[in-house]
Design a protein around this motif. Structure first.
Motif, mmCIF file in Angstrom:
data_model
loop_
_atom_site.group_PDB
_atom_site.id
_atom_site.type_symbol
_atom_site.label_atom_id
_atom_site.label_comp_id
_atom_site.label_asym_id
_atom_site.label_seq_id
_atom_site.Cartn_x
_atom_site.Cartn_y
_atom_site.Cartn_z
ATOM 1 N N GLU A 48 0.819 -1.203 0.000
ATOM 2 C CA GLU A 48 0.000 0.000 0.000
ATOM 3 C C GLU A 48 0.860 1.263 0.000
ATOM 4 O OE1 GLU A 48 -4.024 -1.235 2.345
ATOM 5 O OE2 GLU A 48 -2.285 -0.691 3.578
ATOM 6 N N ASP A 50 0.397 5.840 -0.425
ATOM 7 C CA ASP A 50 -0.465 7.003 -0.641
ATOM 8 C C ASP A 50 0.028 7.771 -1.860
ATOM 9 O OD1 ASP A 50 1.729 8.512 0.181
ATOM 10 O OD2 ASP A 50 0.873 9.014 2.115
ATOM 11 N N THR A 80 -8.550 0.905 -3.041
ATOM 12 C CA THR A 80 -8.141 1.829 -1.986
ATOM 13 C C THR A 80 -8.624 1.364 -0.624
ATOM 14 O OG1 THR A 80 -10.126 3.165 -2.245
ATOM 15 C CG2 THR A 80 -8.192 3.823 -3.525
ATOM 16 N N ARG A 81 -7.976 1.955 0.384
ATOM 17 C CA ARG A 81 -8.369 1.759 1.780
ATOM 18 C C ARG A 81 -8.093 3.066 2.491
ATOM 19 N NH1 ARG A 81 -5.782 0.585 6.593
ATOM 20 N NH2 ARG A 81 -3.740 0.403 5.617
ATOM 21 N N ARG A 82 -9.031 3.522 3.281
ATOM 22 C CA ARG A 82 -8.853 4.760 4.044
ATOM 23 C C ARG A 82 -8.133 4.445 5.348
ATOM 24 N NH1 ARG A 82 -10.486 9.831 4.028
ATOM 25 N NH2 ARG A 82 -11.907 9.565 2.277
ATOM 26 N N ASP A 83 -7.132 5.279 5.655
ATOM 27 C CA ASP A 83 -6.395 5.186 6.913
ATOM 28 C C ASP A 83 -6.381 6.587 7.506
ATOM 29 O OD1 ASP A 83 -4.773 4.246 9.000
ATOM 30 O OD2 ASP A 83 -2.934 4.721 7.888
ATOM 31 N N GLY A 84 -7.392 6.892 8.319
ATOM 32 C CA GLY A 84 -7.542 8.248 8.835
ATOM 33 C C GLY A 84 -7.877 9.185 7.697
ATOM 34 N N ARG A 85 -7.033 10.186 7.480
ATOM 35 C CA ARG A 85 -7.252 11.139 6.386
ATOM 36 C C ARG A 85 -6.601 10.698 5.081
ATOM 37 N NH1 ARG A 85 -6.667 17.220 8.200
ATOM 38 N NH2 ARG A 85 -6.419 17.211 5.965
ATOM 39 N N ARG A 86 -5.745 9.691 5.164
ATOM 40 C CA ARG A 86 -5.023 9.233 3.968
ATOM 41 C C ARG A 86 -5.803 8.153 3.232
ATOM 42 N NH1 ARG A 86 0.733 7.224 4.608
ATOM 43 N NH2 ARG A 86 -0.363 5.587 5.702
ATOM 44 N N LEU A 88 -4.994 4.968 0.903
ATOM 45 C CA LEU A 88 -3.904 4.076 0.502
ATOM 46 C C LEU A 88 -4.347 3.251 -0.695
ATOM 47 C CD1 LEU A 88 -2.806 2.909 4.045
ATOM 48 C CD2 LEU A 88 -1.698 4.612 2.586
#
Length: 118
Positions: A48, A50, A80-86, A88
């Motif tokens: 992954e 960004d 995609t995968r959301r990690d907080g505000r990012r 990935l």
């Protein structure tokens, strides 16, 4: 003589991909025919990332990388995968990772002179 020479025409027709499968494969190859997208997919196949790290890794402006990633997502090659505000990005599955690896391994044989093998 090869064993395949003895297979009837009916069996060969059954082995042919469907029109939908061929069209999906053509679309995948079309997406990968762009050097920037192929470089992105090589990175995404390893894990992954960004947008910022991808842009830095391949030396392309962030907005351009974002546009390429959107196309790869629409084509079903990346997810995609959301990690907080990012957000990935990664290669969608093992089939996509294998496709990228094999394409670049083939290219390595083409440019390096490494002997071909089966």
């Amino acid at each position: 003589m090869y064993a395949r020479d003895n297979v009837s025409d009916a069996n060969l027709a059954q082995e042919q991909p469907t029109t939908a499968q061929v069209e999906a494969a053509v679309e995948a190859f079309r997406m990968l025919s762009d050097a920037t997208r192929l470089r992105l997919m090589w990175l995404l196949a390893s894990g992954e990332h960004d947008v910022s790290s991808l842009a830095e890794a391949i030396g392309v402006a962030r907005p351009s990388v974002s546009q390429h990633l959107a196309k790869l997502r629409l084509a079903g090659l990346a997810e995609t995968r959301r990690d907080g505000r990012r957000i990935l990005y990664r290669a969608r599955d093992a089939h996509v990772r294998g496709l990228i690896a094999e394409a670049l391994f083939h290219a390595d044989h083409e440019v390096s002179g490494i002997p071909r093998h089966d």
